[in-house]
Write an enzyme that holds these catalytic residues in place. Structure first.
Site, mmCIF file in Angstrom:
data_model
loop_
_atom_site.group_PDB
_atom_site.id
_atom_site.type_symbol
_atom_site.label_atom_id
_atom_site.label_comp_id
_atom_site.label_asym_id
_atom_site.label_seq_id
_atom_site.Cartn_x
_atom_site.Cartn_y
_atom_site.Cartn_z
ATOM 1 C CG ASP A 58 -20.041 -14.526 -3.555
ATOM 2 O OD1 ASP A 58 -19.232 -14.991 -3.037
ATOM 3 O OD2 ASP A 58 -20.824 -14.033 -3.757
ATOM 4 C CE1 TYR A 82 -10.755 -9.600 -7.692
ATOM 5 C CE2 TYR A 82 -12.531 -10.107 -5.971
ATOM 6 C CZ TYR A 82 -11.813 -9.427 -7.580
ATOM 7 O OH TYR A 82 -12.461 -10.142 -8.198
ATOM 8 N N GLY A 115 -22.949 -0.295 0.558
ATOM 9 C CA GLY A 115 -23.734 -1.208 -0.481
ATOM 10 C C GLY A 115 -25.130 -2.133 0.287
ATOM 11 C CE LYS A 160 -22.548 -13.934 -8.786
ATOM 12 N NZ LYS A 160 -21.862 -13.121 -7.228
HETATM 13 P P1 NAP Z 1 -23.420 -4.219 -7.609
HETATM 14 O O1 NAP Z 1 -24.503 -6.001 -7.330
HETATM 15 O O2 NAP Z 1 -23.553 -4.007 -8.646
HETATM 16 O O3 NAP Z 1 -24.336 -3.872 -6.053
HETATM 17 C C1 NAP Z 1 -22.764 -2.519 -5.670
HETATM 18 C C2 NAP Z 1 -23.916 -2.032 -4.772
HETATM 19 O O4 NAP Z 1 -23.087 -0.828 -4.299
HETATM 20 C C3 NAP Z 1 -24.933 -1.145 -5.368
HETATM 21 O O5 NAP Z 1 -25.615 -1.121 -4.275
HETATM 22 C C4 NAP Z 1 -24.788 0.313 -5.670
HETATM 23 O O6 NAP Z 1 -25.155 1.303 -5.694
HETATM 24 C C5 NAP Z 1 -23.251 0.752 -4.594
HETATM 25 N N1 NAP Z 1 -22.436 1.845 -5.318
HETATM 26 C C6 NAP Z 1 -21.555 1.616 -6.583
HETATM 27 N N2 NAP Z 1 -20.866 2.419 -6.868
HETATM 28 C C7 NAP Z 1 -21.200 3.623 -5.360
HETATM 29 C C8 NAP Z 1 -20.717 4.698 -5.037
HETATM 30 N N3 NAP Z 1 -19.735 5.304 -5.944
HETATM 31 N N4 NAP Z 1 -20.610 5.086 -4.333
HETATM 32 C C9 NAP Z 1 -22.066 4.564 -2.465
HETATM 33 N N5 NAP Z 1 -22.181 3.452 -3.504
HETATM 34 C C10 NAP Z 1 -22.024 2.439 -4.786
HETATM 35 O O7 NAP Z 1 -22.156 -5.710 -7.384
HETATM 36 P P2 NAP Z 1 -21.672 -6.693 -6.042
HETATM 37 O O8 NAP Z 1 -21.951 -7.805 -6.166
HETATM 38 O O9 NAP Z 1 -22.752 -6.765 -4.977
HETATM 39 O O10 NAP Z 1 -19.880 -6.021 -5.554
HETATM 40 C C11 NAP Z 1 -19.608 -4.909 -4.887
HETATM 41 C C12 NAP Z 1 -18.275 -5.142 -4.461
HETATM 42 O O11 NAP Z 1 -17.612 -6.633 -4.194
HETATM 43 C C13 NAP Z 1 -17.780 -5.396 -5.930
HETATM 44 O O12 NAP Z 1 -16.125 -4.813 -6.163
HETATM 45 C C14 NAP Z 1 -17.515 -6.991 -6.463
HETATM 46 O O13 NAP Z 1 -15.813 -7.513 -6.910
HETATM 47 C C15 NAP Z 1 -17.040 -7.106 -4.854
HETATM 48 N N6 NAP Z 1 -16.565 -8.548 -4.428
HETATM 49 C C16 NAP Z 1 -15.765 -9.022 -4.040
HETATM 50 C C17 NAP Z 1 -16.098 -9.849 -3.798
HETATM 51 C C18 NAP Z 1 -15.001 -11.019 -2.899
HETATM 52 O O14 NAP Z 1 -14.928 -12.639 -3.370
HETATM 53 N N7 NAP Z 1 -13.869 -10.250 -2.811
HETATM 54 C C19 NAP Z 1 -17.323 -11.602 -4.340
HETATM 55 C C20 NAP Z 1 -18.646 -10.233 -4.736
HETATM 56 C C21 NAP Z 1 -17.841 -9.375 -4.858
HETATM 57 P P3 NAP Z 1 -26.585 1.310 -6.503
HETATM 58 O O15 NAP Z 1 -27.484 0.194 -6.069
HETATM 59 O O16 NAP Z 1 -27.042 2.887 -5.757
HETATM 60 O O17 NAP Z 1 -25.889 1.507 -7.870
#
Ligand code: NAP
Length: 291
Positions: free
Chosen positions: A112, A235, A136, A72
């Site tokens: 998004d 989801y 997050g 991305k």
């Molecule tokens: P990402 O860039 O990998 O970021 C994940 C974030 O969560 C980071 O800040 C990470 O912290 C934190 N995190 C991970 N494990 C954790 C834990 N055990 N305790 C506390 N914080 C934790 O991922 P992303 O792309 O932002 O996506 C995040 C979530 O949103 C995913 O589940 C994704 O599937 C979902 N999502 C859904 C949609 C939708 O359309 N519904 C769209 C986008 C994303 P660190 O930086 O410290 O690792």
């Protein structure tokens, strides 16, 4: 019934890996339902080939593409232009091939941002101008924070993260859009007063996602109340433990499927000019996402 023929407009998802994606199901359901001669596939593109893949869309006359992890942030430099949303968030999740005469231009957007805000529209009056907290500081949190700053004018926007350094960078990057100086960063350990004070809580971490469905980003259920809206981006499952527990304390809940569909609808509109037939898509997704 759509036939694949010489007029079929291809769209693909660029990711690495791409096995678990629901995007082909969502978009192909829409194309079939509306009898549009489009086809959506998924392409596993290793990072070193992403430039070739993006410029190939232009050469091959694709209608466009979606972009997912880990590409991305990387695709922007191969595009002719990007939207204000994609520029602000620093990430593109949708590419559109625009044609002007013989010219083919690649345009990038981040749907998004619109996809996150859309499910909040019926609740806008309740949360506009109030305190908001995001768990997050990853890619999704960036899109959410920008969408909230632009769309809901929060009185305070707290990023609660386990890596405050990364959250500080997010806050710095979004400071041009924070005219009211409302952004603040907290560690999860210090977030409790703001969790209680916020009208809208957003989980932008993968915590609670299958198979670890017993995980919750905020186990202290006493901090949830009936005035709050809890919005989980996860989801799978459709209702996470965090969402269930907030709902049991009276909070209004929104699951990640609503955003998934809304961001897909914005991409679909870019490629086809049509509204995604959401009921048909929801029906198709029901079999693929556990309750
Ligand atoms: P990402 O860039 O990998 O970021 C994940 C974030 O969560 C980071 O800040 C990470 O912290 C934190 N995190 C991970 N494990 C954790 C834990 N055990 N305790 C506390 N914080 C934790 O991922 P992303 O792309 O932002 O996506 C995040 C979530 O949103 C995913 O589940 C994704 O599937 C979902 N999502 C859904 C949609 C939708 O359309 N519904 C769209 C986008 C994303 P660190 O930086 O410290 O690792």
């Amino acid at each position: 019934m759509v036939q694949i023929d010489a007029a079929t407009r291809p769209v693909t998802l660029l990711g690495w890996p791409i096995e678990h994606t629901l995007s082909p199901l969502i978009h192909n359901t829409g194309f079939r339902k509306q009898d549009l001669n489009y086809l959506y596939t998924a392409s596993a593109v290793p990072p070193e080939l992403i430039g070739e893949a993006v410029t190939g869309l232009r050469a091959l006359d694709f209608a466009g593409a979606n972009v997912t992890i880990p590409h991305k942030e990387a695709v922007g430099r191969y595009l002719d232009d990007v939207s204000a949303e994609a520029r602000a968030v620093g990430a593109v999740n949708t590419i559109v091939l625009e044609k002007k005469g013989e010219e083919r231009r690649l345009f990038g957007d981040n749907t998004d941002v619109a996809g996150f805000i859309e499910p909040l529209s019926p609740l806008r009056e309740r949360i506009q101008g109030s305190d908001v907290l995001i768990f997050g500081s990853g890619g999704a949190a960036r899109a959410v924070a920008y969408a909230l700053l632009r769309g809901l004018a929060p009185s305070r926007l707290t990023i609660a993260a386990r890596s405050p350094g990364k959250a500080e960078r997010l806050a710095d990057d979004l400071s041009p859009y924070d005219s009211g100086d409302v952004l603040e960063v907290r560690s999860l350990a210090n977030a409790r007063p703001q969790v209680r004070a916020s009208r809208l809580l957003v989980n932008a971490t993968p915590v609670g996602m299958a198979p670890d469905t017993e995980g919750t980003i905020w186990p202290n259920v006493d901090d949830f109340s009936a005035e709050q809206v809890a919005y989980d981006l996860v989801y799978r499952p459709r209702t996470t433990r965090w969402l269930r527990e907030a709902g049991e304390r009276g909070a209004t809940t929104i699951g990640g499927l609503d955003m998934l569909i809304a961001q897909a609808a914005a991409s679909y509109r870019h490629w086809t000019g049509r509204d995604l037939p959401e009921e048909a898509v929801r029906q198709a997704l029901r079999t693929r996402t556990p309750e």
